[in-house]
Motif scaffolding. Structure first.
Motif, short mmCIF file in Angstrom:
data_model
loop_
_atom_site.label_atom_id
_atom_site.label_comp_id
_atom_site.label_asym_id
_atom_site.label_seq_id
_atom_site.Cartn_x
_atom_site.Cartn_y
_atom_site.Cartn_z
N ASP A 11 -21.13 23.70 99.26
CA ASP A 11 -19.80 24.27 99.47
C ASP A 11 -20.14 25.16 100.25
O ASP A 11 -20.93 25.76 100.75
N LEU A 12 -18.38 25.98 100.82
CA LEU A 12 -18.83 27.22 101.91
C LEU A 12 -18.69 28.26 101.52
O LEU A 12 -18.21 28.25 100.48
N VAL A 13 -19.45 29.05 102.21
CA VAL A 13 -19.48 30.07 101.98
C VAL A 13 -18.32 31.21 101.51
O VAL A 13 -18.37 30.77 102.75
N ARG A 14 -18.22 31.88 100.67
CA ARG A 14 -16.62 32.55 100.75
C ARG A 14 -17.22 33.49 100.32
O ARG A 14 -17.15 34.10 99.04
N ASP A 15 -17.84 34.99 100.35
CA ASP A 15 -18.32 36.18 100.16
C ASP A 15 -17.11 37.21 100.57
O ASP A 15 -16.82 37.38 102.17
N GLU A 16 -16.14 37.49 100.07
CA GLU A 16 -15.52 38.33 100.47
C GLU A 16 -15.29 39.89 99.80
O GLU A 16 -15.66 39.93 98.75
N PHE A 17 -15.59 40.69 101.05
CA PHE A 17 -15.78 42.35 100.21
C PHE A 17 -14.36 42.87 100.48
O PHE A 17 -13.30 42.67 100.94
N GLU A 18 -14.82 43.91 99.40
CA GLU A 18 -13.15 45.18 99.68
C GLU A 18 -13.92 46.06 100.88
O GLU A 18 -15.25 46.89 100.60
N HIS A 50 -18.32 29.12 107.21
CA HIS A 50 -18.57 29.88 105.74
C HIS A 50 -17.78 30.95 106.59
O HIS A 50 -17.60 31.74 107.63
N GLN A 51 -17.53 31.87 105.39
CA GLN A 51 -17.47 32.90 105.66
C GLN A 51 -17.39 34.64 105.31
O GLN A 51 -17.58 34.14 103.53
N VAL A 52 -17.10 34.73 105.83
CA VAL A 52 -18.08 36.72 105.72
C VAL A 52 -17.43 37.64 106.03
O VAL A 52 -17.57 37.75 107.17
N GLY A 53 -16.72 38.53 104.72
CA GLY A 53 -15.88 39.40 105.48
C GLY A 53 -14.70 40.01 104.64
O GLY A 53 -14.97 40.15 103.53
N PHE A 54 -13.81 40.96 104.93
CA PHE A 54 -12.51 41.11 103.93
C PHE A 54 -11.50 40.64 104.85
O PHE A 54 -11.02 40.45 106.20
N PRO A 55 -10.31 40.99 104.87
CA PRO A 55 -8.95 39.85 104.70
C PRO A 55 -8.36 41.58 105.40
O PRO A 55 -8.01 42.26 104.90
N HIS A 56 -8.02 41.58 106.66
CA HIS A 56 -7.69 42.58 107.75
C HIS A 56 -6.00 43.33 107.36
O HIS A 56 -5.80 44.43 107.48
#
Length: 384
Positions: free
Chosen positions: A365-372, A201-207
């Motif tokens: 399903d896999l968690v996909r929380d993408e932040f700005e 699972h992903q929670v974050g932002f693309p560096h």
């Protein structure tokens, strides 16, 4: 694209247990009156009580007491209050080890931070703690100090305690860690960054996007010689991701990337040494703009610039990352990127709770929380 906020000079922008010990001896009774008082048990020589003792004192089953600790919302308010009085009066603490052996999982969520002393990770932890507060789960932390090997050691230790879930703050684990993680049957959240192709699972932002946006900010102002300064910590791979994004944007614009690696561990010292070197360099070869890996580096440069005869932002534009408390109070105020630190920690813990509550249902399903993240434009990066 990152949302942009423009400010002025000083823009302000923290289990059940199934012990096998016998029940406590007959409760002491001072009289046989009808007055209802909280029963008291004879003190054990070892000074400990079991879940069965608490159940006997409350006149309920051990399962009910277990439910009080693990799922308090499933116990009536009146019974919760009675159990709390008994637990507080005898100082009972449920055995996490026994609970883990009985259920296969302890009542803890374990998280590995890369630098627990930094504001960034402190805010992440606060978000996690606040979200887990009413769940009956406790957060246990380890500090990896940007080391894959220390993270692996922490993972091995945590797994031995049968945690309910793991939160990790990197996604480039050692091969051994990767093998351990893939064999676990608990929720695993990789927080802070965002890598969609990962199996967890992903929670974050693309560096990398942050680095590209900062480079674009200077390119849009006509800068061609733009430098990126990495920290000395070689395993700070998030900073490297931002540097990669910067480099890609520079090449796209037809310019050569200039990535420098700091030679000092202290971030403020890095900034001081950088501005000293800048002041000594010929003007034609100086960078027109510099992107520091974090705000403390940039703060070191800004604070030391007057002593070096450097006028900012006239002689060089400057930006950092993290939106540290000092950034808006510098002169010139520092342009930076503000990541949603607290929200990422909060959503990582929220994902854990959602996944644990879905146990027994269809696999989620896999968690996909993408932040700005937010680009905060201040005086240090404005060309006059």
């Amino acid at each position: 694209m990152l949302p942009v906020t423009v400010t002025g000079n000083i823009g302000r922008s923290v289990g059940s247990t199934f012990d096998l010990a016998p029940s406590v001896e007959t409760m002491t009774q001072h009289n046989k009156s009808d007055t209802k008082e909280t029963p008291r048990a004879a003190r054990r020589k070892t000074g400990t009580y079991t879940i069965h003792d608490v159940a006997n004192m409350a006149g309920v089953s051990s399962i009910t007491v277990s439910r009080y600790f693990n799922s308090p919302d499933k116990v009536s308010a009146a019974l919760r209050e009675r159990l709390k009085e008994i637990v507080d009066s005898i100082g009972y603490v449920p055995s996490q080890v026994a609970g883990g052996l009985a259920s296969g999982r302890g009542r803890v969520v374990c998280a590995v931070m890369q630098n627990i002393a930094s504001t960034t990770f402190a805010d992440l932890v606060k978000g996690m703690t606040d979200e887990l507060q009413s769940s009956g789960l406790q957060l246990l932390l380890a500090n990896a100090q940007y080391s894959k090997e220390q993270e692996e050691q922490a993972i091995r230790t945590f797994v031995g305690w049968h945690p309910s879930a793991l939160i990790l703050t990197r996604d480039d684990h050692t091969p051994a860690s990767e093998t351990i993680l893939r064999g676990l049957n608990i929720p695993i959240v990789e927080a802070w960054g965002f890598v969609p192709q990962r199996p967890f699972h992903q929670v974050g932002f693309p560096h990398a996007e942050v680095g590209a946006v900062l480079a674009g900010h200077f390119l849009d102002q006509g800068c061609q010689r733009i430098q990126f300064v990495l920290p000395m910590a070689s395993e700070d791979f998030r900073a490297k991701q931002r540097a990669d994004g910067y480099a890609s944007q520079m090449r796209k614009a037809g310019f050569k990337p200039d990535i420098q690696v700091a030679t000092h561990a202290d971030d403020f010292d890095v900034g001081e040494k950088w501005i000293e070197s800048f002041a000594k360099a010929p003007k034609r070869s100086r960078p027109e703009a510099v992107i520091f890996s974090n705000d403390n580096m940039a703060a070191g440069a800004i604070l030391h610039a007057p002593a070096c005869g450097v006028a900012l932002p006239r002689d060089c534009l400057m930006a950092g990352f993290g939106d540290a408390a000092i950034s808006a109070r510098l002169t010139p105020a520092l342009t930076t990127v503000r990541p949603p630190r607290y929200q990422i920690g909060q959503h990582a813990a929220r994902a854990i709770l959602k996944l644990l509550n879905a146990e027994g249902e269809n696999p989620a399903d896999l968690v996909r929380d993408e932040f700005e993240s937010e680009l905060i434009v201040r005086e240090s990066s404005r060309r006059r």
